[in-house]
Design a protein around this motif. Structure first.
Motif, PDB file in Angstrom:
ATOM      1  N   VAL A 108       1.276  -1.293  -0.490  1.00  0.00           N
ATOM      2  CA  VAL A 108       0.271   0.143  -0.423  1.00  0.00           C
ATOM      3  C   VAL A 108       1.137   1.117   0.368  1.00  0.00           C
ATOM      4  O   VAL A 108       1.351   1.399   1.295  1.00  0.00           O
ATOM      5  N   ALA A 109       0.730   1.745  -0.725  1.00  0.00           N
ATOM      6  CA  ALA A 109       1.680   3.280  -1.165  1.00  0.00           C
ATOM      7  C   ALA A 109       0.957   4.369  -0.282  1.00  0.00           C
ATOM      8  O   ALA A 109      -0.120   4.500  -0.134  1.00  0.00           O
ATOM      9  N   GLU A 118       0.069  -5.767  24.569  1.00  0.00           N
ATOM     10  CA  GLU A 118       0.563  -5.244  23.390  1.00  0.00           C
ATOM     11  C   GLU A 118       0.003  -5.145  21.907  1.00  0.00           C
ATOM     12  O   GLU A 118       0.342  -6.421  21.279  1.00  0.00           O
ATOM     13  N   ARG A 119      -0.042  -4.112  21.391  1.00  0.00           N
ATOM     14  CA  ARG A 119      -0.743  -3.173  19.914  1.00  0.00           C
ATOM     15  C   ARG A 119       0.686  -3.087  19.385  1.00  0.00           C
ATOM     16  O   ARG A 119       0.809  -2.091  19.323  1.00  0.00           O
ATOM     17  N   GLN A 120       0.947  -3.487  17.935  1.00  0.00           N
ATOM     18  CA  GLN A 120       1.849  -3.430  16.916  1.00  0.00           C
ATOM     19  C   GLN A 120       1.671  -3.583  16.278  1.00  0.00           C
ATOM     20  O   GLN A 120       0.315  -4.202  14.584  1.00  0.00           O
ATOM     21  N   GLN A 121       1.486  -2.083  15.220  1.00  0.00           N
ATOM     22  CA  GLN A 121       1.053  -2.046  13.850  1.00  0.00           C
ATOM     23  C   GLN A 121       2.344  -2.390  13.174  1.00  0.00           C
ATOM     24  O   GLN A 121       3.103  -1.771  13.273  1.00  0.00           O
ATOM     25  N   LEU A 122       2.100  -3.494  11.739  1.00  0.00           N
ATOM     26  CA  LEU A 122       3.478  -3.197  11.144  1.00  0.00           C
ATOM     27  C   LEU A 122       3.472  -2.298  10.828  1.00  0.00           C
ATOM     28  O   LEU A 122       2.383  -2.215   9.410  1.00  0.00           O
ATOM     29  N   LYS A 123       4.923  -2.121  10.002  1.00  0.00           N
ATOM     30  CA  LYS A 123       5.591  -1.644   8.988  1.00  0.00           C
ATOM     31  C   LYS A 123       5.513  -1.691   7.804  1.00  0.00           C
ATOM     32  O   LYS A 123       5.479  -3.102   7.069  1.00  0.00           O
ATOM     33  N   THR A 124       5.245  -1.454   6.687  1.00  0.00           N
ATOM     34  CA  THR A 124       5.650  -1.461   5.308  1.00  0.00           C
ATOM     35  C   THR A 124       6.505  -0.892   4.901  1.00  0.00           C
ATOM     36  O   THR A 124       7.046  -0.215   5.030  1.00  0.00           O
ATOM     37  N   ASN A 125       7.337  -1.738   3.274  1.00  0.00           N
ATOM     38  CA  ASN A 125       8.060  -0.145   2.551  1.00  0.00           C
ATOM     39  C   ASN A 125       7.863   0.578   2.155  1.00  0.00           C
ATOM     40  O   ASN A 125       6.297   0.336   1.515  1.00  0.00           O
ATOM     41  N   LEU A 126       8.863   1.322   1.780  1.00  0.00           N
ATOM     42  CA  LEU A 126       8.373   2.148   0.625  1.00  0.00           C
ATOM     43  C   LEU A 126       8.453   1.600  -0.584  1.00  0.00           C
ATOM     44  O   LEU A 126       9.171   0.501  -1.438  1.00  0.00           O
ATOM     45  N   PRO A 127       7.463   1.883  -1.581  1.00  0.00           N
ATOM     46  CA  PRO A 127       7.142   1.274  -2.888  1.00  0.00           C
ATOM     47  C   PRO A 127       8.794   1.524  -3.844  1.00  0.00           C
ATOM     48  O   PRO A 127       9.380   2.749  -3.299  1.00  0.00           O
ATOM     49  N   HIS A 128       8.575   0.958  -4.542  1.00  0.00           N
ATOM     50  CA  HIS A 128      10.379   1.019  -5.556  1.00  0.00           C
ATOM     51  C   HIS A 128      10.019   2.424  -5.758  1.00  0.00           C
ATOM     52  O   HIS A 128       9.131   2.264  -6.608  1.00  0.00           O
ATOM     53  N   GLY A 129      11.198   2.839  -5.688  1.00  0.00           N
ATOM     54  CA  GLY A 129      11.761   3.762  -7.034  1.00  0.00           C
ATOM     55  C   GLY A 129      11.018   5.188  -6.321  1.00  0.00           C
ATOM     56  O   GLY A 129      10.814   6.098  -6.478  1.00  0.00           O
ATOM     57  N   TRP A 130      10.094   5.414  -5.203  1.00  0.00           N
ATOM     58  CA  TRP A 130       9.735   6.872  -4.393  1.00  0.00           C
ATOM     59  C   TRP A 130      10.594   7.078  -3.429  1.00  0.00           C
ATOM     60  O   TRP A 130      11.807   5.945  -3.146  1.00  0.00           O
TER      61      TRP A 130
END
Length: 713
Positions: free
Chosen positions: A210-211, A660-672
């Motif tokens: 998700v960008a 404990e709640r942990q919202q998992l991180k996403t990667n920044l879209p490739h090239g951004w």
């Protein structure tokens, strides 16, 4: 004398203190100290939440893993980990997909993991299973509110539970609660989707990230909800995007390791010999099995940072003109119809009719890097293809929108060359205010003497899609809107819906090397007349329901795609349409169709999409909600108003134990580019601490002006 001297010194000090420059310096130093204090408080809060986690000394790290660093020490804490396995089986025109998400708790505490992820916007999610060791818990479709209540109750009671919520047609949230320390819970999703066919090319896209979305509007207070996932999103809700906190997952910083590894395998059995089979953006190994089945697998370690796209063609000896798949379910009959209109009827370009073409180009921060280069080359290529009888203009937008030219220019050779140079000099920065660009591009006129076409190039990274789609519906007039998705993770839902609302078509450009091919295909559509008045007739078939309704106009190379439901078995199909010169009609025998499970699900998903699109045309939401609920519950589908929930009835976590709640991180879209994206996101990314800082800063500045006013008086 001493008294007089002390008084003079005090008076001089007072003058220096009340000097405007001195006052401003004092206040700015105060502001900086305030931000440092709040930042320290925020870090302290973060440390407090992880204080009880297992601490690891830097000398004990022996392998690559995701860790949280403890401020001011050389110790770390482990985080929840996510890995995914994707299995795609394409048979004919349909894809059955199984997505397995593994949530691994490497911490020393019980956790609730929250993950925001994408799915294809036209897919239909049909099932969910939660796997705990050797136990399997089947998820149930419930009305959204009821599903949230079930999840929250199980969460409080210490039961392992999972909840799938649809935030957008292409954005979903998975929450998994009560994952024990050191254990793993798997959640398996199943959905059905369709393969895209256009210009003799088959394409299937599986989104992986998700960008970050640009969130316009003014911040509003976050309301308490049963399960709103507001704790981890980097944006706050606004008056224009009331769920911003749920569609903006935290993004890994550039210095952090890549996360969310993905295993993928695709089995391709289209029913005909294929050629030019390729994965566009990932390295794959391709093997051919018996019965002409091709299997694709990633040939290396892959992380979720760009969409997976596979393409293929039918061999020249097996030209594809039509496909028909049927399914009998619940006493009803369903069909998937794909038909390519006779190209001879479409004719060639009518060069006597001049066109007005408006290029709308996104130059916001999310386009920085490879995306802006792709968009620039695409516009430059399109301008070079214009004919001298055409006129054109360019609209660029980020925080604001502006026309490059006061009025459309004649497409002379000199004007085309000048425009190409100007486009090449553009740089990407700022926000993504698409609404302002639409206001300039959409004139709402209807004039039979002209052909007006809009070519909209963007990554669509916005959160206010519904408002933008309504604006397109209101202002499209007789213009036709074509959308071009740019980058490694475009917002395909918005791009597709915008093109549909604007009676045009959409395409994607994921790399500079695709510009020529993709833009040639798009310009071919712009230069070719359309097929209109499409109809599917099924004589004597009783109650018939067809989606989309009405069938859209088609450009050269586009097939008719329709999903049908009938109370009787399908017999002979009659398809008709109007070309530029004459009408055409063909007949198809439905009795020889191929039986294929999943057609009923796809039909129901298409009906739900059509009902939801009614909101853009002013349909009352209460009416739409009732119809969507009826369809989604009957066909057991996830929708805006229904969710999937699974509960393991065994109590695992002691009720008195903390979670404990942990919202998992996403990667920044490739090239951004991280800095370019979040420099403009900050205006809506502020949470309470930063808001407090701005408030106190404003108060301090107000005090300065008050002191200055008193001084000058």
């Amino acid at each position: 004398m001493k008294t007089i001297t002390e008084t003079g010194i005090k008076r001089d000090a007072a003058r220096r203190t009340s000097d405007p420059g001195t006052l401003l310096l004092i206040v700015y130093i105060g502001i900086i100290l305030l931000f440092l204090l709040i930042g320290g408080m925020t870090r302290a809060e973060a440390q407090d939440t992880s204080a009880d986690l297992e601490k690891i000394h830097i000398d004990d790290i022996r392998q690559g893993e995701l860790l949280y660093a403890h401020e001011g020490s050389d110790t770390f804490s482990r985080t929840a980990l996510l890995s995914q396995q994707v299995k795609i089986a394409i048979s004919g025109m349909l894809a059955d997909v199984t997505l397995t998400q593994r949530f691994q708790n490497d911490t020393a505490r019980w956790i609730e993991a929250v993950y925001v992820f994408p799915l294809p916007e036209e897919s239909a999610v049909t099932g969910m299973r939660m796997v705990i060791g050797d136990r399997v818990v089947v998820g149930r479709i419930k009305e959204k509110k009821a599903a949230q209540q079930v999840y929250e109750q199980a969460r409080r009671e210490g039961k392992k539970t999972s909840l799938l919520v649809r935030q957008r047609p292409n954005i979903f949230t998975m929450a998994v609660a009560n994952i024990p320390p050191g254990e793993t819970i798997e959640v398996i999703l199943q959905y059905v989707d369709a393969v895209l066919f256009e210009n003799d090319l088959f394409t299937y896209r599986f989104p992986l990230v998700v960008a970050p979305r640009y969130i316009p509007g003014t911040s509003v207070s976050l309301e308490e909800e049963r399960i709103d996932f507001t704790e981890g999103g980097w944006a706050v809700n606004t008056d224009q995007v009331d769920d911003a906190s749920r569609i903006t997952p935290p993004v890994a910083a550039p210095f952090e390791p890549a996360r969310n590894p993905v295993e993928l395998s695709l089995s391709l059995a289209p029913g005909f010999a294929v050629q030019d089979l390729a994965s566009l953006y990932h390295g794959v190994a391709i093997t051919q099995q018996e019965d002409a089945v091709h299997v694709l697998t990633f040939d290396g370690r892959v992380y979720a940072d760009r969409d997976f796209v596979v393409q293929y063609r039918a061999s020249p000896s097996e030209k594809i003109h039509a496909a028909l798949f049927t399914e009998a379910a619940g006493g009803e009959n369903f069909a998937y119809l794909m038909f390519v209109p006779p190209s001879a009827e479409l004719g060639g370009r009518n060069s006597m009719v001049p066109r007005e073409i408006i290029f709308v180009l996104d130059i916001s921060g999310s386009m920085a890097g490879s995306s802006i280069r792709q968009a620039q080359e695409a516009v430059q290529y399109a301008i070079s293809r214009l004919q001298e009888q055409d006129t054109f203009n360019i609209i660029v937008f980020n925080n604001t929108a502006s026309k490059v030219y006061h009025k459309p220019l004649a497409a002379t050779a000199q004007n085309r060359e000048t425009a190409r140079r100007q486009v090449g000099a553009l740089e990407a920065s700022g926000g993504t205010e698409i609404a302002s660009a639409l206001n300039l591009a959409l004139d709402g006129r209807k004039d039979r003497s002209r052909i007006r076409q809009l070519v909209f190039l963007t990554d669509g990274a916005v959160g206010n899609e519904a408002a933008l789609l309504r604006r397109i519906v209101e202002g499209i007039g007789d213009s036709v809107l074509f959308t071009v998705g740019i980058g490694s993770a475009p917002n395909s839902y918005f791009m597709r819906e915008a093109a549909q609302a604007g009676r045009g078509s959409f395409c994607y450009i994921g790399g500079v090397d695709e510009v020529g091919e993709k833009m040639t295909s798009l310009l071919h559509k712009l230069e070719k007349p359309v097929t209109t008045d499409l109809q599917v007739l099924l004589p004597g078939n009783g109650d018939i329901e067809i989606y989309p309704q009405p069938l859209p106009d088609l450009y050269a190379g586009q097939p008719v795609i329709a999903l049908l439901r009938s109370t009787k078995p399908f017999g002979t199909f009659q398809l008709s349409g109007s070309g530029p010169e004459k009408q055409w009609r063909v007949a198809m025998d439905g009795t020889g169709s191929m039986e294929r499970p999943g057609i009923a699900t796809l039909w129901a998903g298409k009906k739900i999409a059509a009902l939801m699109s009614g909101l853009h045309f002013g349909e009352p939401e209460d009416k739409v909600r009732e119809q969507v609920l009826q369809t989604a519950l009957h066909h057991q589908l996830v929708s805006r108003y229904t969710s999937l929930v699974a509960v393991d009835e065994t109590v695992s976590r002691p009720v008195e134990g903390s979670l404990e709640r942990q919202q998992l991180k996403t990667n920044l879209p490739h090239g951004w580019q991280h800095q370019a994206v979040f420099a403009t996101a900050a205006q809506t990314a502020t949470r309470s601490a930063v808001s407090l800082a701005f408030g106190i800063s404003a108060l301090l500045l107000g005090m300065v002006f008050l002191l200055l006013k008193r001084r000058w008086i």
